[in-house]
Design an enzyme around this catalytic site. Structure first.
Site: not given
Length: 324
Positions: A110-112, A139, A143, A182
């Site tokens: 994920s880009s997070c 989270y 990742k 989201h």
């Protein structure tokens, strides 16, 4: 028959938005030996079960799309669940893939994972260079651990485990829950219900100025299969072993006001949009640098408007079945 099409491919998380899109993509390309398991058939949190599953099946490739996911509210409310479940899923699958002799594995992140204030557009090299966004830190850490698991097994055991980091995804089979979803599915549901009830106005948090990038899940699936189809030399010539993850996105962003106005048009909502500037905007901009993926020969093809139309059509058709 093409030998590649008969490879045994395990798609973990095949019932989710991304996993189901990957299955559709593989089937469309003619792959005929796709292995899937639901939660009742295989508990990915159980190390013994996962290990036994890989021992039983001689799996060639794994798409690790299984994860516990959610929006800001869910991440804030259930941080222990998010970090524990995601760490267990990826640890069990990646280790069992190594033990089982899996030739290729693709971990979907994920880009997070990137710092909250990373320089825009965000390059892969921004990983671990700053503080994460507080609301989804557990989270994100899980990742990041998945990326490092893949890199570590590559370094120590010579595995071919790859990682792709998608930008904000949306599309069929998304979670349209009013609190735990989201931004796109949440707005699609709100505007649809407002149009049906002819509400005069909808209040949206923030100024509408923050810029965000969105990728249709079918594009994400296409990118994933493309990345897996590259040889080890082709992949790692663009993603060095010590930095083996690759961004997946469109390279184009839009502001939240534009997004909301587009969804209003698509859903037929004709009321007023009120932007509550007393609410926080969050990060001003979040855009992925996708130059590495383009160098690998792939670019997105689904425009935001076309993708939103497709998503809304799916939502209307499946309104009674979507996760409420």
């Amino acid at each position: 028959m093409n030998a590649n099409l008969s490879k045994k491919i395990f798609v973990a998380g095949h019932l989710g938005m991304v996993g189901s899109a990957i299955v559709r993509r593989l089937q469309a390309l003619g792959f005929n030996n796709i292995l899937t398991r639901g939660r009742k058939e295989l508990d990915l949190l159980n190390q013994h079960e996962v290990g036994a599953f890989f021992e039983e099946h001689e799996i060639d490739q794994v798409y690790l799309a299984a994860a516990k996911v959610g929006g800001i509210h869910a991440n804030n409310t259930y941080p222990a669940d998010f970090i524990y479940e995601n760490l267990m899923i990826e640890s069990n699958l990646i280790h069992s893939a190594y033990k089982g002799g899996v030739k290729k594995l693709l971990f979907l992140g994920s880009s997070c994972i990137y710092p909250k204030y990373a320089e825009q557009p965000i390059k892969e090299s921004a990983l671990l260079t700053g503080t994460l966004e507080e609301t989804n830190e557990p989270y994100a850490i899980a990742k990041i651990a998945g990326i490092k698991l893949c890199e570590s097994y590559n370094r120590q055991y010579g595995c071919d485990f790859r990682s792709v980091m998608p930008t904000n995804l949306y599309g069929p089979n998304d979670n349209f829950h009013p609190d735990n979803s989201h931004v796109i599915p949440a707005l699609v549901r709100r505007f649809h219900e407002a149009a049906q009830s002819k509400r005069e106005e909808i209040v949206i948090w923030g100024s509408g100025k923050p810029l965000r990038e969105f990728l249709h899940v079918d594009d994400m699936a296409a990118a994933s299969v493309h990345v897996m189809g590259l040889s080890k030399e082709e992949y790692f010539s663009h993603a060095q072993p010590m930095l083996s993850h690759v961004n997946v996105g469109t390279g184009i962003d839009c502001n939240i006001r534009e997004l909301a106005e587009t969804i209003a048009t698509i859903t037929g909502y004709q009321g007023r949009l009120i932007f509550d500037t007393s609410k926080p905007d969050g990060t001003p901009r979040k855009l992925m640098d996708v130059s590495r993926l383009r160098a690998m020969g792939w670019e997105s093809s689904i425009s935001l408007e076309k993708g939103l139309e497709d998503t809304y059509g799916w939502f209307v058709k499946n309104e009674n079945l979507v996760r409420r």
